[in-house]
Design an enzyme around this catalytic site. Structure first.
Site, PDB file in Angstrom:
ATOM      1  CD  GLU A   1      58.219  57.464  78.465  1.00  0.00           C
ATOM      2  OE1 GLU A   1      58.479  58.542  78.127  1.00  0.00           O
ATOM      3  OE2 GLU A   1      57.230  57.499  79.429  1.00  0.00           O
TER       4      GLU A   1
ATOM      5  CG  ASP B   1      58.517  53.739  82.868  1.00  0.00           C
ATOM      6  OD1 ASP B   1      58.470  53.418  82.477  1.00  0.00           O
ATOM      7  OD2 ASP B   1      59.235  54.737  83.829  1.00  0.00           O
TER       8      ASP B   1
END
Length: 404
Positions: free
Chosen positions: A136, A78
């Protein structure tokens, strides 16, 4: 084991993957474009692949040529809500979203590690789990993947897990650092809302002003940290947002501030959380206002297993030399949800330098900066680090089994 030279045959496709991910960054737990790119990059490899249910994760298992345990390597996928200002020709095409933390490098490196390990599959005495993780940056994606079974993807719980993080500052390209014990902090977020009674600025005695209470809380919390945390087991509390009122002559009815708290041990984590609540409530009582405290314990302390950190450091020194692989002198105050993995299994987290040559690591823009730049060659460096750790750990387990 592997070096970055072993990754050269895959360099073009890995860097192309990194650029493609960088151009189309995605946020949070739902990363359909990134997931599709990863699946395409793994196509043709002898992997058992599954995708997530609650998030767009990818889990791939490489079965070794000989029986043995399994190890795990992780890459997060991400991005961040940052408007890119790096100036690279593969810059983000998505307004307000950027791979400012280098997760595009991580993802490409794990794909590279899959290619490297698959090329020597027959030599592996065990299996490797490749964990491609969304979310994350604040959404606890690792925890969700654990709940969906990533640690048991090969059939039994992995015996060790490893992850890397590239650094756009501090470390020169290809340098590797880790340490036993705490390597990254726990990260909490705090939102405090103070409720008073609004009124006119000329007559504060007729109102209950939340602003002085709010301000006193902010300053008192700074002092509290210095008198609560051990100087050798520190804590960091930063108030990053404070809001109250809408006009210079109006006493608002309420005000809010938000803070981040970083701690480096479970004991101090609990102590600071309790102290924040005590200080805020005490000041609220003294001012006659009401207070709401939303304290979120986001990520726990990232703790490397001492033996796994030593193994990882020895492995890296044998590949890149003692001058480029070293023990970090102290933890970093950043946080990581690989901490959830290391709560369940032994493992280690390592930092890998990604500063372009000719750029001073001491002054280069940090991770999360709009100007952060990660050298493409760090993909090859990180891929070789992860592949080497997985292969060497299986070899160690095989040797230990043979000795017993």
């Amino acid at each position: 084991m592997f070096t970055s030279l072993d990754a050269l045959p895959f360099a073009d496709r890995l860097i192309a993957l990194r650029h493609a991910l960088h151009r189309e960054p995605e946020l949070g737990l739902d990363l359909p474009l990134s997931q599709a790119k990863v699946l395409a990059a793994l196509d043709g490899l002898p992997l058992e692949i599954t995708t997530g249910t609650a998030l767009t994760s990818v889990t791939a298992v490489l079965r070794g040529g000989r029986p043995g345990p399994a190890v795990l390597i992780r890459g997060d996928m991400d991005a961040l809500p940052v408007q890119e200002e790096s100036g690279v020709d593969y810059a983000s095409t998505i307004p307000g979203v950027m791979h400012a933390c280098g997760h595009d490098v991580h993802t490409s490196a794990v794909v590279g590690a899959a290619h490297l390990l698959a090329s020597r599959r027959a030599e592996l005495a065990g299996d490797v789990v490749f964990m491609f993780q969304p979310g994350e940056e604040g959404q606890r994606g690792a925890k969700v993947m654990i709940e969906e079974g990533v640690l048991e993807a090969a059939g039994a719980t992995v015996i060790a897990a490893y992850a890397i993080h590239v650094a756009s500052t501090m470390l020169p390209l290809g340098a590797v650092a880790t340490r036993p014990g705490t390597i990254l902090a726990a990260s909490d977020s705090v939102t405090v809302t103070v409720h008073g009674r609004g009124g006119h600025g000329s007559s504060p005695h007729l109102a209950v002003d939340p602003v002085p209470a709010l301000c006193e809380m902010v300053t008192a919390l700074q002092t509290m940290v210095t008198r609560t945390a051990d100087a050798f087991d520190p804590a960091v509390l930063t108030v990053g947002s404070i809001h109250a009122g809408s006009a210079f002559n109006v006493i608002p009815a309420s005000g809010t501030f938000q803070a981040t708290v970083r701690t480096f041990s479970p004991a101090t984590h609990q102590k600071i959380q309790a102290a924040v609540r005590r200080v805020v409530r005490g000041i609220a009582d003294a001012h006659g206002v009401q207070v709401e405290i939303d304290y979120q314990a986001n990520y726990p302390v990232t703790v490397n297993d001492a033996s796994e950190a030593a193994f990882a450091l020895d492995t890296m020194r044998s590949i890149v030399g003692a001058q480029r692989a070293f023990q970090a002198p102290q933890p970093l105050a950043g946080a990581e949800d690989f901490s959830f993995v290391l709560e369940k299994v032994r493992g280690a987290y390592l930092m890998v330098g990604a500063v372009p040559p000719g750029v001073d690591p001491a002054t280069a823009p940090m991770n999360h900066s709009p100007q952060a730049v990660f050298d493409d060659r760090s993909v090859l460096e990180a891929a070789s680090v992860l592949a080497s750790l997985a292969a060497a750990r299986l070899e160690l387990a095989d040797a230990s089994a043979g000795a017993s």
